[in-house]
Design a protein around this motif. Sequence first.
Motif, short mmCIF file in Angstrom:
data_model
loop_
_atom_site.label_atom_id
_atom_site.label_comp_id
_atom_site.label_asym_id
_atom_site.label_seq_id
_atom_site.Cartn_x
_atom_site.Cartn_y
_atom_site.Cartn_z
N ALA A 187 -4.88 0.88 -13.07
CA ALA A 187 -4.44 -0.34 -13.75
C ALA A 187 -2.95 -0.27 -14.08
CB ALA A 187 -5.25 -0.55 -15.02
N ASP A 188 -2.48 0.90 -14.49
CA ASP A 188 -1.06 1.07 -14.80
C ASP A 188 -0.23 0.97 -13.53
OD1 ASP A 188 -1.65 1.46 -17.50
OD2 ASP A 188 -1.89 3.62 -17.24
N ARG A 189 -0.74 1.53 -12.43
CA ARG A 189 -0.01 1.45 -11.16
C ARG A 189 0.15 0.00 -10.72
NH1 ARG A 189 -3.39 5.99 -9.57
NH2 ARG A 189 -4.59 4.66 -8.17
N LYS A 190 -0.87 -0.81 -10.92
CA LYS A 190 -0.78 -2.22 -10.54
C LYS A 190 0.33 -2.92 -11.32
CE LYS A 190 -5.57 -2.94 -9.03
NZ LYS A 190 -6.84 -3.65 -9.31
N ASP A 191 0.41 -2.64 -12.62
CA ASP A 191 1.45 -3.26 -13.45
C ASP A 191 2.84 -2.82 -12.99
OD1 ASP A 191 -0.47 -4.52 -14.95
OD2 ASP A 191 -0.45 -3.04 -16.58
N ILE A 192 2.98 -1.53 -12.70
CA ILE A 192 4.27 -1.00 -12.28
C ILE A 192 4.66 -1.57 -10.92
CG2 ILE A 192 5.48 1.11 -11.56
CD1 ILE A 192 3.73 2.57 -13.70
N LEU A 193 3.70 -1.67 -10.02
CA LEU A 193 3.98 -2.21 -8.69
C LEU A 193 4.40 -3.67 -8.78
CD1 LEU A 193 3.95 -1.21 -5.75
CD2 LEU A 193 1.67 -2.20 -5.54
N GLN A 194 3.74 -4.43 -9.65
CA GLN A 194 4.11 -5.83 -9.82
C GLN A 194 5.55 -5.96 -10.32
OE1 GLN A 194 1.82 -7.96 -12.78
NE2 GLN A 194 2.34 -9.94 -11.91
N GLU A 195 5.89 -5.15 -11.33
CA GLU A 195 7.25 -5.19 -11.87
C GLU A 195 8.26 -4.74 -10.81
OE1 GLU A 195 10.20 -6.05 -14.46
OE2 GLU A 195 8.06 -6.47 -14.72
N ASP A 244 0.83 -1.21 0.00
CA ASP A 244 0.00 0.00 0.00
C ASP A 244 0.86 1.26 0.00
OD1 ASP A 244 -2.28 -1.48 -0.07
OD2 ASP A 244 -2.90 -1.08 1.98
N LYS A 245 1.93 1.23 0.77
CA LYS A 245 2.81 2.40 0.85
C LYS A 245 3.48 2.66 -0.50
CE LYS A 245 3.78 1.70 5.79
NZ LYS A 245 2.84 0.59 5.98
N LEU A 246 3.95 1.61 -1.15
CA LEU A 246 4.62 1.78 -2.43
C LEU A 246 3.62 2.11 -3.54
CD1 LEU A 246 7.28 -1.07 -2.23
CD2 LEU A 246 7.59 1.39 -1.85
N ALA A 247 2.38 1.65 -3.40
CA ALA A 247 1.34 2.06 -4.35
C ALA A 247 1.13 3.57 -4.26
CB ALA A 247 0.04 1.33 -4.06
N GLY A 248 1.23 4.12 -3.05
CA GLY A 248 1.13 5.56 -2.88
C GLY A 248 2.27 6.30 -3.55
#
Length: 207
Positions: free
Chosen positions: A67-75, A53-57
């Motif tokens: 949706a783009d944030r999810k892809d970036i967070l996964q990578e 959650d913190k890094l998603a922020g």
Amino acid sequence: MQEKALAGIYCIDTFGTITVRISFGEDKERQIIQRLGRGDASAMDDLYALAADKLAGVCARYISAEADRKDILQESFIKIFTRIGSFDYRGHGSLMAWMTRIVVNESLLWLRQRQRDCFVQTVADVPDDVADDPPDTTALSEDELLSAVQALPPGYRAVFNLYVVEGKSHQEISRLLHIKPDTSASQLHRAKRLLAANIYQLIRKKQ
């Protein structure tokens, strides 16, 4: 992920002064690093649960679409887990700082690959009549302040965050974004004026 969850780690105390609350307990941090060093696979799950959650922020500072944030967070987490063996622990907060740099770099890479010209863009309607004094943001919630920053064009938002939040110089930003230092300074000036206008608009709506 709800924006309210993101706003809790990204608050503007006064215009141009941003506090980013990203940390977890020193004991927890040390334990996870030790477990990862022993090859404990469950430590990856625990690190993800603590930091996602913190890094998603962090990612939300630069990238608007969820949706783009999810892809970036996964990578980003793939790189975190594959590089954790080379991480040099330097005290409380160093793990989160290291992971934050990875997320920022992945976010900037995403922008460079998909919006190549965004770092040198200009917005015609940047207001010239914004007051020089910073707006009083005490009446606004953290959610509203975050939305004001996210409303900035991608290039302005990237330069603003790198300079104000990450503490980068214009020389450093120029290398990260492949632009000239003067362009970085110009983008920052425009970003601050546009952000001030966004904040004043939010304040007027609440009056």
